[in-house]
Enzyme design. Structure first.
Site, mmCIF file in Angstrom:
data_model
loop_
_atom_site.group_PDB
_atom_site.id
_atom_site.type_symbol
_atom_site.label_atom_id
_atom_site.label_comp_id
_atom_site.label_asym_id
_atom_site.label_seq_id
_atom_site.Cartn_x
_atom_site.Cartn_y
_atom_site.Cartn_z
ATOM 1 C CB VAL A 575 -55.355 0.765 7.181
ATOM 2 C CG1 VAL A 575 -54.081 0.875 6.779
ATOM 3 C CG2 VAL A 575 -55.353 0.683 8.702
ATOM 4 C CG ASP A 576 -58.981 4.863 10.033
ATOM 5 O OD1 ASP A 576 -58.696 5.373 9.153
ATOM 6 O OD2 ASP A 576 -58.774 5.115 11.153
ATOM 7 C CG ASP A 577 -64.124 3.259 6.528
ATOM 8 O OD1 ASP A 577 -63.607 2.991 5.474
ATOM 9 O OD2 ASP A 577 -64.994 2.465 7.021
#
Length: 706
Positions: A575-577
């Protein structure tokens, strides 16, 4: 994220901590059409799309270490209610020079609002993971047991080491390291391919209390230099070259370039121990700096085959392993000795239902956490026989894996969904022309395995008779966190199922509120476990900010997760980069930084997209310097820039020309929109009115196929 279909716990749930496993008592105990559930039994029939559950056979369960949901629940409940007692009993099965304080088995604070985050297990206890992984097995009478088989790049290249032979080689290297000034707490960078010398080097460092940092031998000189500058090693261990398939890779040249670069940044390494890998390159063809470079074969073999053990505190550092971060700078994940030792050994034992007669093969490279925990430490701590493979799974053809399985009678085979999908695409004939009758347990690691690949792995590779341990964990966790236990409960294709002992997963919404029942949200862990990493090397603030500030009181995994009505966990990805390519975590900022270093690239934004083989692919939106025309040659040049700076595994799968990027008025790139364009989900772009220039979206869509 964070939507729930049922917020209330199941009736009769006895404990908030145990609610996610309560549903197991409701699972049917036999196969067939039960309460609307289509099920099959291990070994009786193929798993089809309509099958919800795959049950272990009565025979498999009867011989399993954990043979039923009831036994699992009892063990799990103990591990949560009495973690000190549970893990102390396991610790007692290992050798400790000095015992820990029984009243301080675990100390932790995961809540940033209550002070610095800290985790410790068995502090004050003195042990050594190399002694427990090697010497202890010899002392128990297994000195003549094969510790490691090695299969080379070319068919027919092979070797093996007994536990006694392994100890001798480890001791020789340990003595050499001590002779050149390496001692407890000193860092050693290891940049080797999958030769026997790689785990030998790891164990040799651990034996004398040195901190090893293995760098995957596919990273570029720039990436290696970054790691050298960060951990300031006493020496670098490498080899002159390696062959991957038919392609030679000059590793020593990469190390040479990295050492030049690190010296420019103020870190000089005065010693490079180089193993002569004769099958890839002759000694006389290797570039050499006489004042710095030393041949392994010329010096290490002269040292004694006995070396005293450096007894270390359970909380002393064991290794650093750098993982991609969303800021572009790799994060030095620090694991310590005692808790990690217990956790890798225990997870290996139960998740693979390990038996002393098993031949175990994990296809991972030791440059990644899987190679640390489940090629080297976890298996050897259990006295297992491990297979190490130097080559690639499709060389000389796509039947190589199964040729190796038959050659060594491999019984446990642990690999990545990427490999499964790749072999699936090549066709079943490469699998079915080999026996594979020795296989008993299969495993999956690195990313969620999609149900269709799971079924192919189960039906074709395992002949529908081998359970699949579809493990979820991370570099940071040290070992498995959510995983099936073969024989204990039914499997659902694509689900990691239930938590390992001592692990308390929770799903939270955007506000950090725990969601009960059937739901989707952010996966967090409450309470520590022995294998947890302790900090990011030299940057404890980043450790707290990245993992503990998003949801105070919890370890935030960075992954999304769904839990179904039966309590099974389904991982939905990052859910992050950070993009998960073939099980390798690659920071988008790292790739963007490499692209922007190209003189004709003005700006870049990178997102992940679904990829049939790799799980996720790298999709790069690139804005060129004014006046520079789009061209196929420039596209290739940009990709090569990334390959050279990071490594081939980080090369973008797609370069999408971008006259501009969708940004808010404050200058923030709206990656949500880029992900939708990359995935061709143009009807889901959402509100673009907040963009500084909404017209850029139409321009990007128009250039999608250019």
């Amino acid at each position: 994220m964070g939507t729930a279909n049922g917020e209330q716990p199941a009736a009769g749930a006895s404990s908030d901590k145990l609610r996610h496993v309560e549903s197991m008592s409701q699972l049917p105990s036999g196969a067939g059409k039960i309460s609307g559930i289509n099920a099959v039994v291990l070994g009786e029939s193929l798993a089809a799309e309509e099958n919800d559950l795959i049950f272990p056979s009565p025979e498999f369960s009867a011989n399993a270490l954990v043979s039923s949901p009831k036994q699992y629940q009892e063990m799990y409940e103990r591990s949560i209610k009495d973690p000190s007692g549970f893990w102390s009993e396991i610790a007692e099965t290992f050798y400790w020079k000095e015992k820990w304080n029984p009243s301080e088995v675990c100390s932790e604070n995961l809540d940033v609002t209550k002070g610095p985050v800290q985790i410790s297990w068995f502090k004050g206890g003195k042990t050594n993971i190399c002694y427990n992984a090697v010497d202890r097995n010899i002392e128990s009478g297994n000195g003549d047991k094969i510790a490691m088989y090695w299969e080379g790049n070319e068919p027919g290249q092979d070797a093996k080491l007994t536990y006694s032979e392994l100890l001798e080689k480890v001791c020789q290297l340990s003595n050499y390291l001590k002779s050149v000034g390496v001692g407890k707490g000193d860092a050693v960078i290891i940049y080797l391919p999958m030769l026997l010398e790689l785990p030998i080097a790891m164990l040799a460092c651990a034996r004398i209390g040195a901190v090893h940092s293995v760098v995957f031998a596919g990273f570029s000189a720039d990436s290696l230099a970054q790691r050298i500058v960060d951990c300031k090693p006493k020496l670098v261990i490498t080899c002159n070259a390696v062959k991957r398939g038919a392609k030679p890779i000059l590793l020593k040249d990469i190390v040479d370039a990295a050492l030049v670069e690190s010296e420019k940044n103020g870190v000089s390494v005065g010693l490079c121990l180089t193993y002569e890998n004769q099958s890839a390159m002759k000694r006389e063809d290797t570039k050499w700096q006489a004042e710095r470079d030393v041949w392994w074969q010329d010096v290490v073999t002269k040292f004694s085959t006995k070396c005293d053990v450096e007894w270390v505190d359970a909380e002393d550092p064991l290794f650093l392993l750098y993982t991609s971060g969303s800021t572009g700078k790799p994060k030095g994940v620090l694991h310590t000795s005692g808790g990690y030792m217990l956790y890798t050994a225990t997870t290996f034992k139960y998740a693979f239902d390990y038996k002393p007669t098993d031949i175990y093969w994990c296809t991972a490279d030791c440059g990644w956490i899987t190679g640390h925990s489940y090629v080297t430490y976890g298996p050897l701590l259990n006295g297992a026989t491990v297979l190490i493979f130097e080559g690639t799974p499709n060389y000389p053809d796509s039947g190589r894996c199964w040729d190796i399985v038959d050659k060594y009678n491999v019984s446990i085979f642990y690999t990545a969904p990427t490999l499964v999908r790749s072999l699936m695409r090549d066709g079943t004939e490469y699998v079915t022309c080999y026996s594979r009758k020795s296989l008993r347990v299969l495993g999956s690691v690195g990313e969620p395995i999609n149900p269709s690949a799971w079924r192919w792995f189960y039906n074709i590779v395992g002949d529908s008779r081998c359970p699949i341990s579809d493990t979820w964990w991370q570099t940071e966790t040290g070992g498995f966190m959510i995983t099936p236990l073969p024989g204990a409960w039914p499997q659902k294709p694509g689900s990691a199922t239930f938590p390992f002992f001592g692990v308390q997963p929770v799903i939270v919404d955007e506000k950090g509120q725990e969601i009960e029942g059937e739901c989707s949200g952010y996966l967090c862990i409450k309470k520590s476990w022995p294998g947890a990493f302790r900090t990011l090397y030299g940057d404890h603030e980043r450790y707290e900010t990245t993992y503990f500030k998003p949801f105070a009181g919890y370890y935030f995994t960075g992954d999304g997760c769904s839990r179904d009505k039966d309590g099974y966990h389904w991982l939905t990805g990052r859910v992050d980069d950070v993009i998960n390519v073939s099980g390798h975590r690659i920071g988008t900022a790292e790739v963007e930084s490499a692209l922007v270093s190209h003189p004709q690239c003005a700006e870049a934004a990178v997102v992940g997209v679904e990829h049939e083989v790799k799980g996720q692919g790298i999709y790069a939106f690139v804005t060129l310097v004014d006046g520079v025309p789009y061209s196929a040659e420039l596209r290739k040049s940009l990709i090569m820039t990334v390959r050279n700076q990071i490594g081939a595994f980080a090369a973008p799968d797609k370069i999408h020309w971008a006259p501009g990027l969708p940004k808010t008025r404050s200058g923030k790139i709206m990656r949500r929109i880029l992900r939708k364009i990359a995935a061709r989900q143009l009807d889901e772009l959402g509100d673009t009115s907040t963009l500084a220039d909404p017209g850029v979206v139409e321009q990007l869509i128009a250039l999608s196929d250019c």
